[in-house]
Enzyme design. Structure first.
Site, PDB file in Angstrom:
ATOM      1  N   GLY A  23     -10.803  -2.718   3.509  1.00  0.00           N
ATOM      2  CA  GLY A  23     -11.322  -1.606   4.311  1.00  0.00           C
ATOM      3  C   GLY A  23     -10.802  -1.609   5.743  1.00  0.00           C
ATOM      4  O   GLY A  23     -11.199  -0.765   6.552  1.00  0.00           O
ATOM      5  N   ASP A  55       0.807  -1.225   0.000  1.00  0.00           N
ATOM      6  CA  ASP A  55       0.000   0.000   0.000  1.00  0.00           C
ATOM      7  C   ASP A  55       0.835   1.269   0.000  1.00  0.00           C
ATOM      8  O   ASP A  55       0.425   2.303   0.539  1.00  0.00           O
ATOM      9  CB  ASP A  55      -0.960   0.022   1.210  1.00  0.00           C
ATOM     10  CG  ASP A  55      -1.923  -1.144   1.179  1.00  0.00           C
ATOM     11  OD1 ASP A  55      -2.270  -1.586   0.077  1.00  0.00           O
ATOM     12  OD2 ASP A  55      -2.315  -1.612   2.265  1.00  0.00           O
ATOM     13  N   GLU A  56       1.990   1.217  -0.627  1.00  0.00           N
ATOM     14  CA  GLU A  56       2.884   2.381  -0.645  1.00  0.00           C
ATOM     15  C   GLU A  56       2.425   3.434  -1.651  1.00  0.00           C
ATOM     16  O   GLU A  56       2.922   4.572  -1.642  1.00  0.00           O
ATOM     17  CB  GLU A  56       4.318   1.946  -1.001  1.00  0.00           C
ATOM     18  CG  GLU A  56       4.975   0.997  -0.003  1.00  0.00           C
ATOM     19  CD  GLU A  56       4.710  -0.476  -0.328  1.00  0.00           C
ATOM     20  OE1 GLU A  56       3.854  -0.749  -1.206  1.00  0.00           O
ATOM     21  OE2 GLU A  56       5.346  -1.342   0.274  1.00  0.00           O
ATOM     22  N   GLY A  57       1.513   3.045  -2.547  1.00  0.00           N
ATOM     23  CA  GLY A  57       1.086   3.962  -3.618  1.00  0.00           C
ATOM     24  C   GLY A  57       1.611   3.510  -4.974  1.00  0.00           C
ATOM     25  O   GLY A  57       1.789   4.313  -5.885  1.00  0.00           O
ATOM     26  N   LYS A  58       1.801   2.182  -5.118  1.00  0.00           N
ATOM     27  CA  LYS A  58       2.333   1.637  -6.376  1.00  0.00           C
ATOM     28  C   LYS A  58       1.404   1.955  -7.547  1.00  0.00           C
ATOM     29  O   LYS A  58       1.856   2.266  -8.644  1.00  0.00           O
ATOM     30  CB  LYS A  58       2.531   0.109  -6.251  1.00  0.00           C
ATOM     31  CG  LYS A  58       3.515  -0.285  -5.155  1.00  0.00           C
ATOM     32  CD  LYS A  58       3.595  -1.790  -4.975  1.00  0.00           C
ATOM     33  CE  LYS A  58       2.353  -2.419  -4.385  1.00  0.00           C
ATOM     34  NZ  LYS A  58       2.051  -2.018  -2.999  1.00  0.00           N
ATOM     35  N   GLN A  79       1.865  -6.148  -3.324  1.00  0.00           N
ATOM     36  CA  GLN A  79       2.332  -6.280  -1.932  1.00  0.00           C
ATOM     37  C   GLN A  79       3.615  -5.460  -1.735  1.00  0.00           C
ATOM     38  O   GLN A  79       3.773  -4.439  -2.390  1.00  0.00           O
ATOM     39  CB  GLN A  79       2.534  -7.748  -1.532  1.00  0.00           C
ATOM     40  CG  GLN A  79       1.223  -8.526  -1.375  1.00  0.00           C
ATOM     41  CD  GLN A  79       0.578  -8.967  -2.671  1.00  0.00           C
ATOM     42  OE1 GLN A  79       1.194  -9.625  -3.476  1.00  0.00           O
ATOM     43  NE2 GLN A  79      -0.671  -8.609  -2.887  1.00  0.00           N
ATOM     44  N   ALA A 111      -4.212  -7.703  -3.627  1.00  0.00           N
ATOM     45  CA  ALA A 111      -3.704  -6.363  -3.931  1.00  0.00           C
ATOM     46  C   ALA A 111      -4.862  -5.397  -4.135  1.00  0.00           C
ATOM     47  O   ALA A 111      -5.938  -5.785  -4.581  1.00  0.00           O
ATOM     48  CB  ALA A 111      -2.858  -6.417  -5.200  1.00  0.00           C
ATOM     49  N   GLY A 112      -4.641  -4.146  -3.808  1.00  0.00           N
ATOM     50  CA  GLY A 112      -5.599  -3.082  -4.099  1.00  0.00           C
ATOM     51  C   GLY A 112      -4.794  -1.864  -4.496  1.00  0.00           C
ATOM     52  O   GLY A 112      -4.134  -1.265  -3.647  1.00  0.00           O
ATOM     53  N   HIS A 113      -4.760  -1.548  -5.783  1.00  0.00           N
ATOM     54  CA  HIS A 113      -3.939  -0.443  -6.278  1.00  0.00           C
ATOM     55  C   HIS A 113      -4.852   0.694  -6.731  1.00  0.00           C
ATOM     56  O   HIS A 113      -5.682   0.500  -7.611  1.00  0.00           O
ATOM     57  CB  HIS A 113      -3.050  -0.916  -7.434  1.00  0.00           C
ATOM     58  CG  HIS A 113      -2.037  -1.948  -7.014  1.00  0.00           C
ATOM     59  ND1 HIS A 113      -1.106  -2.489  -7.864  1.00  0.00           N
ATOM     60  CD2 HIS A 113      -1.799  -2.512  -5.800  1.00  0.00           C
ATOM     61  CE1 HIS A 113      -0.340  -3.349  -7.196  1.00  0.00           C
ATOM     62  NE2 HIS A 113      -0.760  -3.383  -5.944  1.00  0.00           N
TER      63      HIS A 113
END
Ligand code: GDP
Ligand code: IMO
Ligand code: MG
Length: 439
Positions: free
Chosen positions: A301, A13-16, A223, A39-41
């Site tokens: 969430g 979740d770094e902002g990829k 990830q 993953a959630g981008h």
């Protein structure tokens, strides 16, 4: 022009998603190589707000071919839903998406098994995303999984699904679970997988052809470094390899095609799920950052755990990935802080450590040694030039750069494409010269 790998330098979740989307104008192919819909981008521009789970973040760029490689695990129902959501926003997906025939499928039984394993671990649970990712890699390794390519032969595909489902029922029994997937859920997975058939092919061949034509590829990692199954904080990790070096073999390409590694780091740290987190802040400052940074999982969430920037972990990530340059995100989230800390070492009794131990229990016992820098208490949201950042913010970025030993080439000051500072630094300017000029 090079083939570039973008990976997370921390715990995900770094902002990829933002960074990959931003770089797409310079690449003709974007390839996911690991993970699944855990993953959630997030990609944001104009009035769009996309949360991508399996589809590469290049999908909004009409010139980009998007590939999902053999190292990715695919939940067909989740993927079809994602395709339809994008189509509902007038984004053309099916003609530009190529899915590896070798990718393994996540079936309803994998998801149930994920839940059963977590329940049986009780307090020792990993805090997975519950998407069935671990069990899918498990049946892949046990050679009892189903590969997507079989959808090209529906009869064989159904037989293979039945064999895997029987194995999953057995594993559910072993895990002490009485739950079994509903027949209609299995049918829904089969129907969704069959719908994907026109997009299935040999992604390794497609990428090899791109390489031979000199068309640049952007590899999108999912990830983050410390969620890597071998090099992360085991057992509190995911079930795939997330490090940059894996982009090549996981995509079926030789290692030499990888030209550079850009790692995305947040200006602080977050982690979702359980496991050691040396710089974790459990006080009101942590709550403040969570609120300001909207640190709630894109996929589940769940509130993300918050910590200071960990330069010990950061240096380890530089070594493990061979990071050439850093994109630092969410600097704006720290705008209101009076002082900002960076962990520069860990203390274990009298001893100072400058790397992560391989034992998660030992990591959990270490005390970080902090350096404190003044905050800037000025709005940096949407600032697009490094010189316009307040001096303490510039010093913070420079100090991180010094501690990591690699240049911070991009600084992100908001979730949107335009809220980005491009610094005229090598190697970034030679990777994507036209992006440098545009800004
Ligand atoms: P990924 O999994 O690495 O792609 O990251 P996520 O999308 O899960 O989480 C990053 C979150 O931070 C998303 O909501 C982004 O829109 C947001 N974001 C990215 N860069 C910035 C930034 O510089 N500032 C702020 N405030 N938000 C950002
Ligand atoms: P992106 O690509 C953050 C975490 C889960 C859990 C552990 C194992 O958006 O950065 P899993 O479901 O993979 O078996 O869960 O890994 N995790 C992530 N955390 N970002 C992610 O992806 C993650 N994918 C998995 O929270 O701790
Ligand atoms: Mg995410």
């Amino acid at each position: 022009m090079i083939n570039l790998v973008v990976v997370g330098g921390q715990w995900g979740d770094e902002g990829k998603g933002k960074i990959v989307d931003l770089l797409c104008p310079a690449f003709s192919h974007v390839a996911r190589f690991n993970g699944g819909n855990n993953a959630g981008h997030t990609v944001r521009f104009a009035d769009r707000h996309l949360a991508l789970h399996l589809i590469p973040s290049g999908i909004t760029h009409p010139h980009c071919r998007c590939l999902v490689g053999p190292g990715v695990v695919i939940d067909p129902v989740a993927l079809v839903n994602e395709i339809r959501t994008l189509e509902g926003q007038s984004i053309d997906v099916r003609k530009r998406l190529l899915l590896s025939a070798r990718a393994h499928l996540t079936l309803p039984g994998h998801r149930l098994l994920d839940g059963a394993r977590e329940a049986s671990k009780g307090r020792g649970r990993i805090g997975t995303t519950g998407r069935g990712i671990g069990p899918t890699y498990e049946t892949r390794a046990a050679r009892t999984g189903v590969r997507l390519g079989l959808v090209r032969n529906p009869r064989r595909f159904r037989e293979a699904v039945a064999v895997t489902c029987a194995e999953l029922d057995r594993l559910l029994g072993c895990a002490g679970s009485e739950a079994r997937p509903a027949a209609e859920d299995i049918e829904a997975s089969i129907a969704a997988a069959l719908e994907l058939a026109p997009m299935v092919g040999d992604t390794a061949v497609a990428l090899a052809q791109a390489v031979s034509r000199g068309e640049p590829i952007l590899f999108e990692g999912a990830q983050g470094t410390f969620l890597d199954i071998d090099h992360g904080t085991y057992p509190y990790v995911t079930s795939s390899n997330c490090l940059a070096g894996f982009a090549a073999p996981a995509s079926g390409l030789p290692a030499r095609v990888l030209g550079g590694v850009l790692a995305v780091f947040k200006a602080y740290t977050t982690r979702v799920g359980e496991g050691p987190f040396p710089t974790e802040m459990t006080d009101s400052l942590g709550d403040h950052i969570r609120r300001r940074g909207n640190e709630f999982g894109t996929t589940t969430g769940r509130p993300r755990r918050i910590g200071w920037f960990d330069a010990v972990a950061g240096r380890t990530a530089v070594r493990l990935n061979g990071i050439d340059a850093v994109a630092l995100t969410k600097l704006d989230v720290l705008d209101e802080m009076a002082a900002i800390r960076i962990a520069t070492a860990y203390r274990s009794g009298e001893q100072l450590l400058d790397r992560l131990p391989d034992d998660d229990a030992e990591l959990a016992r270490l005390d970080p040694v902090y350096e404190e820098l003044p905050g800037w208490r000025t709005d940096t949201a949407s600032v697009t030039s490094f010189d316009r950042l307040p001096q303490p913010a510039q010093s913070y970025v420079r100090r991180l750069e010094e501690l990591l030993g690699v240049p911070v080439c991009l600084v992100s000051t908001g979730p949107r494409r335009e809220e980005t500072i491009f610094r005229e630094l090598e190697p970034f300017t030679s990777w994507v010269p036209q992006l440098g000029e545009r800004h």
